[in-house]
Design an enzyme around this catalytic site. Structure first.
Site, PDB file in Angstrom:
ATOM      1  N   HIS A   5      64.414  21.734  43.206  1.00 25.36           N
ATOM      2  CA  HIS A   5      65.620  22.444  43.626  1.00 25.36           C
ATOM      3  C   HIS A   5      65.456  23.007  45.032  1.00 25.36           C
ATOM      4  O   HIS A   5      64.353  23.047  45.558  1.00 25.36           O
ATOM      5  CB  HIS A   5      65.978  23.570  42.644  1.00 25.36           C
ATOM      6  CG  HIS A   5      64.978  24.690  42.598  1.00 25.36           C
ATOM      7  ND1 HIS A   5      63.974  24.748  41.658  1.00 25.36           N
ATOM      8  CD2 HIS A   5      64.817  25.787  43.383  1.00 25.36           C
ATOM      9  CE1 HIS A   5      63.249  25.828  41.868  1.00 25.36           C
ATOM     10  NE2 HIS A   5      63.731  26.482  42.917  1.00 25.36           N
ATOM     11  N   GLU A  62      69.516  26.315  43.697  1.00 27.95           N
ATOM     12  CA  GLU A  62      69.309  27.634  43.099  1.00 27.95           C
ATOM     13  C   GLU A  62      69.914  28.684  44.024  1.00 27.95           C
ATOM     14  O   GLU A  62      69.485  28.828  45.170  1.00 27.95           O
ATOM     15  CB  GLU A  62      67.818  27.913  42.931  1.00 27.95           C
ATOM     16  CG  GLU A  62      67.510  29.338  42.498  1.00 27.95           C
ATOM     17  CD  GLU A  62      66.036  29.683  42.644  1.00 27.95           C
ATOM     18  OE1 GLU A  62      65.741  30.826  43.009  1.00 27.95           O
ATOM     19  OE2 GLU A  62      65.181  28.803  42.407  1.00 27.95           O
ATOM     20  N   ASN A  66      70.006  38.841  45.204  1.00 23.74           N
ATOM     21  CA  ASN A  66      69.246  40.078  45.036  1.00 23.74           C
ATOM     22  C   ASN A  66      70.234  41.233  44.904  1.00 23.74           C
ATOM     23  O   ASN A  66      71.153  41.367  45.707  1.00 23.74           O
ATOM     24  CB  ASN A  66      68.309  40.292  46.233  1.00 23.74           C
ATOM     25  CG  ASN A  66      67.226  39.242  46.267  1.00 23.74           C
ATOM     26  OD1 ASN A  66      66.586  38.949  45.267  1.00 23.74           O
ATOM     27  ND2 ASN A  66      67.032  38.637  47.420  1.00 23.74           N
ATOM     28  N   HIS A  80      70.291  21.750  56.122  1.00 19.53           N
ATOM     29  CA  HIS A  80      71.510  21.548  55.351  1.00 19.53           C
ATOM     30  C   HIS A  80      71.199  20.958  53.983  1.00 19.53           C
ATOM     31  O   HIS A  80      70.128  20.427  53.750  1.00 19.53           O
ATOM     32  CB  HIS A  80      72.494  20.645  56.108  1.00 19.53           C
ATOM     33  CG  HIS A  80      72.004  19.244  56.306  1.00 19.53           C
ATOM     34  ND1 HIS A  80      71.366  18.831  57.443  1.00 19.53           N
ATOM     35  CD2 HIS A  80      72.056  18.148  55.499  1.00 19.53           C
ATOM     36  CE1 HIS A  80      71.046  17.553  57.337  1.00 19.53           C
ATOM     37  NE2 HIS A  80      71.465  17.113  56.164  1.00 19.53           N
ATOM     38  N   GLU A 123      76.253  18.894  54.206  1.00 20.41           N
ATOM     39  CA  GLU A 123      76.617  17.563  54.681  1.00 20.41           C
ATOM     40  C   GLU A 123      77.238  16.793  53.528  1.00 20.41           C
ATOM     41  O   GLU A 123      76.689  16.760  52.422  1.00 20.41           O
ATOM     42  CB  GLU A 123      75.380  16.831  55.192  1.00 20.41           C
ATOM     43  CG  GLU A 123      75.668  15.457  55.733  1.00 20.41           C
ATOM     44  CD  GLU A 123      74.417  14.761  56.245  1.00 20.41           C
ATOM     45  OE1 GLU A 123      74.551  13.893  57.123  1.00 20.41           O
ATOM     46  OE2 GLU A 123      73.301  15.078  55.766  1.00 20.41           O
TER      47      GLU A 123
END
Length: 146
Positions: A5, A62, A66, A80, A123
């Site tokens: 990820h 992900e 916070n 990107h 993109e």
């Protein structure tokens, strides 16, 4: 080795989920809330990757939120994220109708760029061969940076 990820820190989880899920079309597949760590993790997958993301936990984006307010700068330094789409023109039309600025229009029928609410460049690539050039995209200028 396998790609798992990409983590992106976000300053407003609701705004980011609106962008990534409702506008870009990603799907939330997992969420972790940590009272001790004071954060929320939201894992997203492209529609074509949902089954794989659920079963193998890859490939995903992900979003890390916070709970204590922070200011994030330098989103362009990240580079990107890239997503392949079936119809780049339809995707860009849908994003524009949702209020997303197309920073780099798909003039070539192949590539476009937009930015998330936290200035992460996204993109968008046409799967397979580029589509023939078409208006209004062919003559549309760039807007801002990507």
């Amino acid at each position: 080795m396998e790609y798992l990820h990409t983590m992106i820190r976000v300053s407003d989880l609701d705004q980011s989920l609106d962008f990534y899920c409702h506008k870009l079309g990603l799907v939330e597949v997992r969420r972790i809330e940590s009272e001790i760590g004071r954060y929320t993790l939201v894992y997203l997958a492209a529609p074509g990757d949902v089954d794989r993301a659920i079963e193998f936990k890859t490939p995903m984006v992900e979003l890390t939120f916070n709970w204590e307010p922070e200011t994030y700068a330098g989103g362009r330094n990240f580079g990107h994220l890239a997503f392949g789409v079936e119809d780049i023109y339809a995707t860009c039309d849908r994003l524009m109708e949702a209020g997303v600025t197309i920073n780099r229009p798909p003039r070539d029928g192949y590539m476009a760029f937009v930015r998330s609410p936290d200035n992460i460049s996204i993109e968008i690539l046409q799967k397979g061969e580029p589509k023939p050039a078409r208006e209004p995209w062919a003559s549309m200028p760039n807007t801002g940076v990507w």
